[in-house]
Scaffold this active site. Structure first.
Site, mmCIF file in Angstrom:
data_model
loop_
_atom_site.group_PDB
_atom_site.id
_atom_site.type_symbol
_atom_site.label_atom_id
_atom_site.label_comp_id
_atom_site.label_asym_id
_atom_site.label_seq_id
_atom_site.Cartn_x
_atom_site.Cartn_y
_atom_site.Cartn_z
ATOM 1 N N ASP A 1 18.294 45.006 58.110
ATOM 2 C CA ASP A 1 17.320 45.643 58.040
ATOM 3 C C ASP A 1 16.485 44.404 58.597
ATOM 4 O OD1 ASP A 1 18.129 43.989 55.676
ATOM 5 O OD2 ASP A 1 17.416 45.099 54.207
ATOM 6 N N ASP B 1 14.900 48.605 42.165
ATOM 7 C CA ASP B 1 13.704 50.209 42.359
ATOM 8 C C ASP B 1 15.107 50.866 42.702
ATOM 9 O OD1 ASP B 1 13.383 49.752 45.153
ATOM 10 O OD2 ASP B 1 11.736 49.791 45.398
HETATM 11 C C1 F6R Z 1 18.683 42.973 52.055
HETATM 12 C C2 F6R Z 1 18.344 44.213 51.548
HETATM 13 C C3 F6R Z 1 17.804 44.610 50.166
HETATM 14 C C4 F6R Z 1 17.885 43.394 49.127
HETATM 15 C C5 F6R Z 1 17.484 43.920 47.776
HETATM 16 C C6 F6R Z 1 18.054 42.927 46.642
HETATM 17 O O1 F6R Z 1 18.382 42.554 53.512
HETATM 18 O O2 F6R Z 1 19.030 44.653 51.997
HETATM 19 O O3 F6R Z 1 17.925 45.466 49.662
HETATM 20 O O4 F6R Z 1 18.817 43.361 48.757
HETATM 21 O O5 F6R Z 1 15.872 43.568 48.048
HETATM 22 O O6 F6R Z 1 17.567 41.748 46.622
HETATM 23 P P1 F6R Z 1 18.527 40.337 45.960
HETATM 24 O O7 F6R Z 1 19.287 40.208 46.631
HETATM 25 O O8 F6R Z 1 16.887 39.291 46.590
HETATM 26 O O9 F6R Z 1 17.304 40.836 44.529
#
Ligand code: F6R
Length: 241
Positions: free
Chosen positions: A66, A135
């Site tokens: 993303d 979430d």
């Molecule tokens: C980032 C992504 C998001 C993160 C998610 C968790 O490329 O796709 O889905 O994996 O927001 O983020 P963290 O690891 O920072 O808790």
């Protein structure tokens, strides 16, 4: 779905790196990369294996999950830059093989289609690293995303913008829109590798693994996939039955 519970986040990184390294050695591998905090220790472990053990990524291609829409090219928090800084610039994958959706494109819908086509042209993703939002989002597929969705523009929830504000000077700087692979796109990868650490992810992990498959919890789509490995620490596993 295989669930691997490891004592600490450092153990999670070692197990995840073992799985990615396996794909890389079997190569040429198409890697699906995630940003966020969770995979950073895995990237560090892969970098160490490249440096100390000669693990080579020279034949790999990578695709980011993303990207923020509207951050200028080269912005330090754009996911293209983050993935370079945290991982790919430290290994021998050619920079031109590190792909990501372009959040600066004038025509976002065409860019989304271009990205889908690029993944297909590479033969599809072999192993897709995933983090999970509190979430239940994967990629930036927020709750009530269609389980069949393709790469497209999405609006971040307030909760995700608050969660990600730590990377910016203030929440006002966190973009509102993102370009993300859809749940249908992610589901086409050969092997999904979901990582989570810490108590804050325990609820989302329980819903993903044990809850009903529903658009309100996007990560639950993983229950349909034939090859998923969930690697979590004990804290993230604490709400599993
Ligand atoms: C980032 C992504 C998001 C993160 C998610 C968790 O490329 O796709 O889905 O994996 O927001 O983020 P963290 O690891 O920072 O808790």
């Amino acid at each position: 779905m295989e669930i691997v519970i490891r004592p600490t986040p450092a153990d999670v990184a070692v197990t995840a790196a073992d799985i990615v390294a396996d794909h890389v050695r079997r190569g040429p591998a198409v890697l699906g990369l995630a940003t966020g905090s969770t995979p950073l220790a895995t990237y560090q472990e892969l970098i160490r294996r490249h440096r100390d053990e000669g693990l080579s990524f020279a034949d790999c291609v990578s695709f980011n999950l993303d990207e923020y829409v509207g951050l200028p090219k080269g912005h330090p928090e754009s996911y293209r830059e983050v993935i370079r800084k945290e991982f790919t610039s430290h290994v021998d994958i050619p920079d031109g093989k590190v792909e990501g959706p372009d959040g600066t494109a004038a025509d976002i819908a065409s860019e989304a289609q271009r990205y889908e086509d690029a993944i297909k042209a590479a033969g599809g993703v072999d192993v897709q690293l995933l983090g999970i939002g509190t979430d239940g989002h994967i990629g930036f597929n927020e709750p009530v995303s269609s389980l069949a969705s393709r790469t497209r523009i999405k609006t971040l929830t307030t909760q995700t913008r608050e969660d990600n504000a730590r990377f910016f000077a203030s929440i006002d700087e966190v973009p509102i829109h993102v370009l993300t692979q859809g749940l249908g796109t992610i589901s086409e990868a050969g092997h999904l590798l979901l990582l989570a650490t810490g108590e804050g992810k325990a609820e989302a992990i329980a819903a993903t693994v044990e809850g009903p498959v529903a658009a309100i919890n996007p990560a639950s789509v993983l229950q349909f996939h034939p090859h998923v490995t969930v690697v979590i620490d004990e804290a993230a596993a604490s709400r599993l039955r």
